[in-house]
Write a protein that holds these residues in place. Structure first.
Motif, PDB file in Angstrom:
ATOM      1  N   ARG A 196      -5.935  -1.072  -3.208  1.00 15.96           N
ATOM      2  CA  ARG A 196      -6.049  -1.645  -4.549  1.00 15.96           C
ATOM      3  C   ARG A 196      -7.494  -1.785  -5.034  1.00 15.96           C
ATOM      4  N   PHE A 197      -8.448  -1.481  -4.145  1.00 16.38           N
ATOM      5  CA  PHE A 197      -9.865  -1.611  -4.501  1.00 16.38           C
ATOM      6  C   PHE A 197     -10.616  -0.360  -4.049  1.00 16.38           C
ATOM      7  N   ARG A 246     -10.067 -11.839  -0.736  1.00 17.79           N
ATOM      8  CA  ARG A 246      -9.082 -12.225  -1.733  1.00 17.79           C
ATOM      9  C   ARG A 246      -7.662 -12.146  -1.167  1.00 17.79           C
ATOM     10  N   LYS A 265      -8.869  -1.382  -8.781  1.00 21.13           N
ATOM     11  CA  LYS A 265     -10.114  -1.954  -9.305  1.00 21.13           C
ATOM     12  C   LYS A 265     -11.260  -1.281  -8.568  1.00 21.13           C
ATOM     13  N   TRP A 266     -12.227  -0.784  -9.312  1.00 20.11           N
ATOM     14  CA  TRP A 266     -13.300  -0.034  -8.671  1.00 20.11           C
ATOM     15  C   TRP A 266     -14.657  -0.556  -9.099  1.00 20.11           C
ATOM     16  N   GLN A 267     -15.644  -0.299  -8.234  1.00 20.61           N
ATOM     17  CA  GLN A 267     -17.007  -0.719  -8.535  1.00 20.61           C
ATOM     18  C   GLN A 267     -17.972   0.284  -7.921  1.00 20.61           C
ATOM     19  N   THR A 301     -17.264  -4.948  -0.500  1.00 20.80           N
ATOM     20  CA  THR A 301     -16.063  -4.727   0.311  1.00 20.80           C
ATOM     21  C   THR A 301     -15.595  -6.026   0.955  1.00 20.80           C
ATOM     22  N   THR A 359      -9.230  -1.826   0.691  1.00 19.79           N
ATOM     23  CA  THR A 359     -10.376  -1.276  -0.026  1.00 19.79           C
ATOM     24  C   THR A 359     -10.783   0.071   0.561  1.00 19.79           C
ATOM     25  N   TYR A 415     -13.860  -8.241  -1.677  1.00 21.09           N
ATOM     26  CA  TYR A 415     -12.484  -7.809  -1.914  1.00 21.09           C
ATOM     27  C   TYR A 415     -11.575  -8.231  -0.765  1.00 21.09           C
TER      28      TYR A 415
END
Length: 498
Positions: A75-76, A162, A142-144, A156, A27, A159
């Motif tokens: 990936r995040f 996972r 994937k973003w937020q 964070t 992340t 994520y």
């Protein structure tokens, strides 16, 4: 297997590595203007790939994207949009828009082909970066967006809990062009630049720094071009501010209006935000220094001690010391002058907004004094003294473009009022000598007479007496004195300015 159990993910940035906190997760946390350590201290290295700040959408996003392409295991993405500074710069908004809306072909501010982010905030990515790679990046991360440090840490950690994902591709690196400045010989220390408006003065500043500034490394994994002790004098900035049309400044009226409270108003302490100038002036030391200065001038209009300090002796150890250190206001000849001292000044990106903010502070103090007394002060000059006046390397190309587009026209506007006075040149035929009468700028009273046969000797005498004389006026005197000398040998009458 979870991401926290993996050792293979190590973030390896090529750009600005010294400004990033790197971990072993998947992340990336982009903190904007919030200090990166504020988020990183709540996370373990296995829970994040990188934590870094993003100040500028036009310059920072390009390098951020390049680093992500080199590290496809990320990936995040968590985008922290928490502060007023974030909203003013628009960097976080523009980054989110890149991932949400994409990009188009277009041109940068310097008219170079580039990718323009589909956003209401201007943001660029170099055309050298492959469009397919950018699309792969957008579709693989994937973003937020979050609004608080607490929320950034929470997302964070979610994520990180996972299962680890495979990298979305192979590392990709693309060429990066860096503009190299052409530097002319010149003084390093002690410069004076004057203009009627902030906009005009800024163009002159950029020209001076880019023409003769020395190249030095920065503490931010880059280089800057720098002059030491540059004094800028703005003589006639209007109270409603002059914004050129088309606007070539790095800020517009909307941005300026949003920035002014950062200098004029106090602000609460926010985790991760070091300070604002207004906070340092209003409450940092337990006293409202702006109010103190107003009271000082109301009680003693000629006071030379109307001083405000933003430097805290603890800044040496706690980090994050303010660039603006000292402000002095003085009422002279019924005009209120403000002088501001910067230890470090980004002349391209920051100086115009700084100057508008200081001018607003100058007006606030003038108006406050008028409301509480019988003094009807006019606005005098705004003066900034930048101990390190510099332009960062990622702005060099934009600075050159500004100079090419604006400097010639601004330099053509000349003021023939020289504070050192005026000079009347005479060729005295019966004595075969040259005579120069120096008069006051106002009344025209003769205050000094220079006589001699050699124009160069006379010029040196005048410069010795008047070291602050304007350079083009010295050139003018040289030409006129040579014409006067020639008239003596040709038996022709000499008439100045003909």
């Amino acid at each position: 297997m979870t991401a926290t159990q993996l050792d293979g993910f190590i973030y390896k940035p090529k750009y600005k590595p010294g400004q990033l906190i790197c971990g072993r997760g998947q992340t990336a946390v982009i903190t904007g203007w919030t200090v990166r350590k504020t988020v990183a201290k709540y996370l373990n290295p296995e829970e994040f790939a990188v934590v870094g700040q993003l100040y500028s959408p036009t310059r920072g996003i390009n390098l951020l994207i390049r680093n992500l392409l080199i590290n496809p295991h990320v990936r995040f993405l968590v985008i922290l949009n928490a502060t007023r500074e974030d909203r003013n710069s628009g960097s976080q908004r523009c980054l989110a828009d890149f991932f949400q809306y994409g990009f188009d072909q277009g041109h940068s501010d310097t008219n170079r082909p580039c990718w323009v982010i589909r956003s209401s905030v201007k943001g660029f990515i170099d055309a050298e970066v492959n469009a397919r790679a950018l699309e792969s990046l957008r579709n693989s991360i994937k973003w937020q967006e979050v609004n608080t440090v607490k929320e950034a840490v929470k997302v964070t950690k979610i994520y990180a809990s996972r299962l680890a994902l495979d990298p979305w591709g192979e590392p990709q690196e693309f060429p990066l062009e860096v503009a190299e400045p052409n530097i002319l010989p010149g003084e390093l220390y002690g410069h004076r630049i004057e203009g009627k408006t902030i906009a005009d003065t800024w163009v002159k500043i950029i020209h001076r720094v880019k023409t003769t500034g020395a190249i030095r490394p920065t503490g931010y994994d880059g280089h800057l071009q720098e002059l030491i002790d540059l004094m800028a004098v703005v003589t006639d900035e209007p109270e409603n501010f002059y914004i050129p049309s088309p606007n070539y400044l790095p800020c517009d009226r909307v941005f300026i209006n949003e920035y002014l409270p950062q200098i004029l108003e106090d602000s609460p302490t926010v985790e991760g935000v070091k300070y604002t100038y207004g906070q340092r002036l209003r409450s940092w030391f337990g006293e409202d220094q702006i109010e103190q200065v107003v009271q000082k001038l109301v009680g003693e209009i000629d006071a030379a001690s109307a001083v405000m300090s933003l430097w805290d002796v603890k800044d040496h150890t706690m980090g994050g010391s303010p660039c603006l250190n000292h402000i002095w206001v003085r009422a002279i000849e019924n005009k209120l002058t403000l002088t501001a001292l910067f230890r470090s000044n980004d002349m391209f990106s920051a100086w115009p907004a700084n100057a508008f903010g200081l001018r607003a502070l100058q007006m606030y103090i003038r108006n406050s004094v008028a409301q509480r007394s019988d003094y009807d002060l006019k606005l005098g000059p705004l003066i900034t003294i930048s101990q390190s006046a510099h332009i960062y390397d990622d702005c060099w190309e934009n600075a050159d473009q500004l100079i090419n587009n604006q400097y010639s026209d601004i330099a053509k506007v000349r003021s023939y009022d020289d504070p050192v006075g005026n000079f009347i040149i005479e060729a005295v035929a019966n004595e075969q000598k040259l005579r120069v009468l120096r008069t006051t700028a106002g009344s025209g009273e003769v205050i000094r007479t220079y006589t001699g046969k050699d124009p160069l000797v006379l010029i040196r005498e005048i410069c010795k007496d008047s070291p602050a004389i304007q350079p083009d006026h010295i050139g003018y005197l040289g030409m006129e004195l040579q014409k006067a000398k020639s008239s003596l040998f040709s038996n022709k009458d000499y008439v100045q300015d003909v």
